[in-house]
Scaffold this motif. Structure first.
Motif, mmCIF file in Angstrom:
data_model
loop_
_atom_site.group_PDB
_atom_site.id
_atom_site.type_symbol
_atom_site.label_atom_id
_atom_site.label_comp_id
_atom_site.label_asym_id
_atom_site.label_seq_id
_atom_site.Cartn_x
_atom_site.Cartn_y
_atom_site.Cartn_z
ATOM 1 N N LEU A 148 0.832 -1.209 0.000
ATOM 2 C CA LEU A 148 0.000 0.000 0.000
ATOM 3 C C LEU A 148 0.864 1.255 0.000
ATOM 4 O O LEU A 148 0.604 2.210 -0.748
ATOM 5 C CB LEU A 148 -0.931 -0.004 1.219
ATOM 6 N N ALA A 149 1.902 1.238 0.823
ATOM 7 C CA ALA A 149 2.803 2.393 0.884
ATOM 8 C C ALA A 149 3.490 2.614 -0.459
ATOM 9 O O ALA A 149 3.603 3.750 -0.943
ATOM 10 C CB ALA A 149 3.830 2.195 1.991
ATOM 11 N N GLU A 150 3.926 1.534 -1.083
ATOM 12 C CA GLU A 150 4.598 1.637 -2.380
ATOM 13 C C GLU A 150 3.645 2.149 -3.459
ATOM 14 O O GLU A 150 4.059 2.867 -4.382
ATOM 15 C CB GLU A 150 5.165 0.273 -2.780
ATOM 16 N N ALA A 151 2.379 1.789 -3.326
ATOM 17 C CA ALA A 151 1.371 2.233 -4.289
ATOM 18 C C ALA A 151 0.858 3.638 -3.987
ATOM 19 O O ALA A 151 0.046 4.180 -4.745
ATOM 20 C CB ALA A 151 0.194 1.255 -4.299
ATOM 21 N N GLY A 152 1.314 4.232 -2.878
ATOM 22 C CA GLY A 152 0.890 5.576 -2.509
ATOM 23 C C GLY A 152 -0.487 5.626 -1.876
ATOM 24 O O GLY A 152 -1.193 6.632 -1.993
ATOM 25 N N ILE A 153 -0.849 4.545 -1.187
ATOM 26 C CA ILE A 153 -2.182 4.444 -0.584
ATOM 27 C C ILE A 153 -2.039 4.422 0.937
ATOM 28 O O ILE A 153 -1.500 3.454 1.490
ATOM 29 C CB ILE A 153 -2.907 3.165 -1.042
ATOM 30 N N PRO A 154 -2.519 5.427 1.661
ATOM 31 C CA PRO A 154 -2.458 5.388 3.133
ATOM 32 C C PRO A 154 -3.398 4.313 3.674
ATOM 33 O O PRO A 154 -4.586 4.287 3.316
ATOM 34 C CB PRO A 154 -2.936 6.782 3.545
ATOM 35 N N ARG A 177 4.597 -16.979 -0.489
ATOM 36 C CA ARG A 177 4.901 -18.390 -0.769
ATOM 37 C C ARG A 177 5.785 -18.582 -2.005
ATOM 38 O O ARG A 177 6.238 -19.695 -2.264
ATOM 39 C CB ARG A 177 3.601 -19.172 -0.950
ATOM 40 N N ILE A 178 6.021 -17.539 -2.762
ATOM 41 C CA ILE A 178 6.832 -17.658 -3.983
ATOM 42 C C ILE A 178 8.310 -17.717 -3.612
ATOM 43 O O ILE A 178 8.835 -16.801 -2.973
ATOM 44 C CB ILE A 178 6.567 -16.475 -4.935
ATOM 45 N N ARG A 179 8.975 -18.780 -4.016
ATOM 46 C CA ARG A 179 10.382 -18.977 -3.639
ATOM 47 C C ARG A 179 11.345 -18.339 -4.630
ATOM 48 O O ARG A 179 12.386 -17.799 -4.240
ATOM 49 C CB ARG A 179 10.685 -20.484 -3.536
ATOM 50 N N ASP A 180 11.025 -18.414 -5.900
ATOM 51 C CA ASP A 180 11.926 -17.861 -6.911
ATOM 52 C C ASP A 180 11.918 -16.342 -6.852
ATOM 53 O O ASP A 180 10.858 -15.702 -6.920
ATOM 54 C CB ASP A 180 11.475 -18.335 -8.303
ATOM 55 N N ALA A 181 13.095 -15.740 -6.741
ATOM 56 C CA ALA A 181 13.199 -14.289 -6.545
ATOM 57 C C ALA A 181 12.646 -13.509 -7.728
ATOM 58 O O ALA A 181 11.958 -12.499 -7.553
ATOM 59 C CB ALA A 181 14.661 -13.906 -6.292
ATOM 60 N N ASP A 182 12.943 -13.951 -8.949
ATOM 61 C CA ASP A 182 12.455 -13.238 -10.129
ATOM 62 C C ASP A 182 10.933 -13.302 -10.222
ATOM 63 O O ASP A 182 10.274 -12.303 -10.523
ATOM 64 C CB ASP A 182 13.079 -13.815 -11.402
ATOM 65 N N SER A 183 10.389 -14.476 -9.978
ATOM 66 C CA SER A 183 8.931 -14.640 -10.011
ATOM 67 C C SER A 183 8.269 -13.796 -8.929
ATOM 68 O O SER A 183 7.232 -13.170 -9.161
ATOM 69 C CB SER A 183 8.552 -16.107 -9.830
ATOM 70 N N ARG A 184 8.877 -13.787 -7.753
ATOM 71 C CA ARG A 184 8.327 -13.001 -6.647
ATOM 72 C C ARG A 184 8.330 -11.513 -6.980
ATOM 73 O O ARG A 184 7.345 -10.808 -6.729
ATOM 74 C CB ARG A 184 9.107 -13.273 -5.369
ATOM 75 N N ALA A 185 9.420 -11.023 -7.567
ATOM 76 C CA ALA A 185 9.510 -9.608 -7.928
ATOM 77 C C ALA A 185 8.475 -9.258 -8.992
ATOM 78 O O ALA A 185 7.833 -8.198 -8.924
ATOM 79 C CB ALA A 185 10.912 -9.286 -8.427
ATOM 80 N N ARG A 186 8.298 -10.136 -9.965
ATOM 81 C CA ARG A 186 7.328 -9.886 -11.040
ATOM 82 C C ARG A 186 5.899 -9.854 -10.482
ATOM 83 O O ARG A 186 5.105 -8.965 -10.820
ATOM 84 C CB ARG A 186 7.466 -10.974 -12.106
ATOM 85 N N GLU A 187 5.578 -10.805 -9.621
ATOM 86 C CA GLU A 187 4.234 -10.849 -9.031
ATOM 87 C C GLU A 187 4.001 -9.660 -8.095
ATOM 88 O O GLU A 187 2.885 -9.137 -8.005
ATOM 89 C CB GLU A 187 4.037 -12.163 -8.273
ATOM 90 N N HIS A 188 5.059 -9.246 -7.411
ATOM 91 C CA HIS A 188 4.935 -8.092 -6.519
ATOM 92 C C HIS A 188 4.606 -6.833 -7.312
ATOM 93 O O HIS A 188 3.731 -6.047 -6.908
ATOM 94 C CB HIS A 188 6.240 -7.900 -5.740
ATOM 95 N N GLU A 189 5.262 -6.643 -8.429
ATOM 96 C CA GLU A 189 4.993 -5.474 -9.267
ATOM 97 C C GLU A 189 3.557 -5.507 -9.787
ATOM 98 O O GLU A 189 2.888 -4.463 -9.859
ATOM 99 C CB GLU A 189 5.983 -5.418 -10.427
ATOM 100 N N GLY A 190 3.088 -6.686 -10.161
ATOM 101 C CA GLY A 190 1.703 -6.807 -10.615
ATOM 102 C C GLY A 190 0.709 -6.482 -9.523
ATOM 103 O O GLY A 190 -0.333 -5.850 -9.774
ATOM 104 N N PHE A 191 1.029 -6.876 -8.317
ATOM 105 C CA PHE A 191 0.167 -6.592 -7.162
ATOM 106 C C PHE A 191 0.097 -5.085 -6.898
ATOM 107 O O PHE A 191 -0.986 -4.528 -6.686
ATOM 108 C CB PHE A 191 0.718 -7.333 -5.941
ATOM 109 N N ILE A 192 1.246 -4.425 -6.948
ATOM 110 C CA ILE A 192 1.292 -2.971 -6.758
ATOM 111 C C ILE A 192 0.468 -2.280 -7.841
ATOM 112 O O ILE A 192 -0.286 -1.335 -7.561
ATOM 113 C CB ILE A 192 2.747 -2.453 -6.795
ATOM 114 N N ALA A 193 0.598 -2.751 -9.075
ATOM 115 C CA ALA A 193 -0.144 -2.151 -10.184
ATOM 116 C C ALA A 193 -1.648 -2.295 -9.977
ATOM 117 O O ALA A 193 -2.416 -1.363 -10.255
ATOM 118 C CB ALA A 193 0.275 -2.793 -11.506
ATOM 119 N N ASP A 194 -2.090 -3.443 -9.472
ATOM 120 C CA ASP A 194 -3.515 -3.653 -9.203
ATOM 121 C C ASP A 194 -4.012 -2.692 -8.127
ATOM 122 O O ASP A 194 -5.102 -2.122 -8.250
ATOM 123 C CB ASP A 194 -3.762 -5.096 -8.758
#
Length: 208
Positions: free
Chosen positions: A79-85, A181-198
């Motif tokens: 939320l903080a990264e997305a600019g949402i209090p 639960r995502i172990r692979d660092a690249d996959s985790r980073a990609r999914e994290h960015e998608g989550f922030i975008a949502d």
């Protein structure tokens, strides 16, 4: 504590504090028997953005507050990264009691079944009635089932705004526990960015 006649209770519930008191007496499904306490939604009364998760976890069950465990900390950071209090949104769950399986001294999360989800839907409807959000975010498949009334996959719904039956804008994304639960660092980073975008998309649609 006596059971709650929820259908009659609607006319008496006019505030979130009254709703929390009513939820504490809920016996609509058996989950209340083993949980420490009910975990009501939390946030601003007229928040334009409401985030709906699955159910409380072990930490939430003990604290009586939503999203205070590991998934909650990840959500706070997102939320903080997305600019949402966090104080500007309303956080809740589709199911208000913790469902778990004892494993020694640990309590392992168990996914709520269709009956438990359906029985708890009434409480989420009351939260929506009182808060009246412009945009809902479904965090995971259980929230999707509750808000749309049927099981659907995240991948089938993610990527564009939808509408619930009453016309409220809906954004579908993963639950933050999935990211943990995502172990692979690249996959985790990609999914994290998608989550922030949502989250950003939902915030923009809410007009905040």
């Amino acid at each position: 504590m006596p059971s709650v006649d929820t259908h009659d209770a609607e006319t008496r519930i006019g505030t979130l504090a009254q709703l929390e008191q009513a939820e504490a007496g809920c016996t609509r499904c058996p989950l209340y028997k083993h949980a420490t306490q009910v975990v009501p939604g939390e946030g601003r009364r007229r928040a334009r953005l409401m985030l709906v998760g699955e159910q409380p976890g072990d930490k939430e069950d003990i604290a009586g507050r939503p999203f205070v465990g590991p998934a909650g900390r990840l959500l706070d950071a997102a939320l903080a990264e997305a600019g949402i209090p966090r104080a500007s949104v309303f956080l809740t769950n589709a199911v208000k009691h913790f469902k778990f399986e004892p494993r020694g001294k640990r309590r392992l999360h168990k996914r709520p079944n269709a009956g438990e989800i359906e029985q708890c839907r009434w409480w989420l409807e009351q939260e929506r009635r009182l808060v009246a959000p412009a945009v809902l975010v479904a965090l995971g498949a259980t929230a999707v089932r509750t808000l749309l009334g049927r099981p659907l996959t995240i991948s089938a719904l993610r990527g564009r705004a939808r509408e619930t039956e009453d016309g409220t804008t809906l954004i579908v994304t993963v639950h933050p526990s999935y990211l943990l639960r995502i172990r692979d660092a690249d996959s985790r980073a990609r999914e994290h960015e998608g989550f922030i975008a949502d989250l950003r998309r939902a915030w923009q649609l809410a007009g905040e």
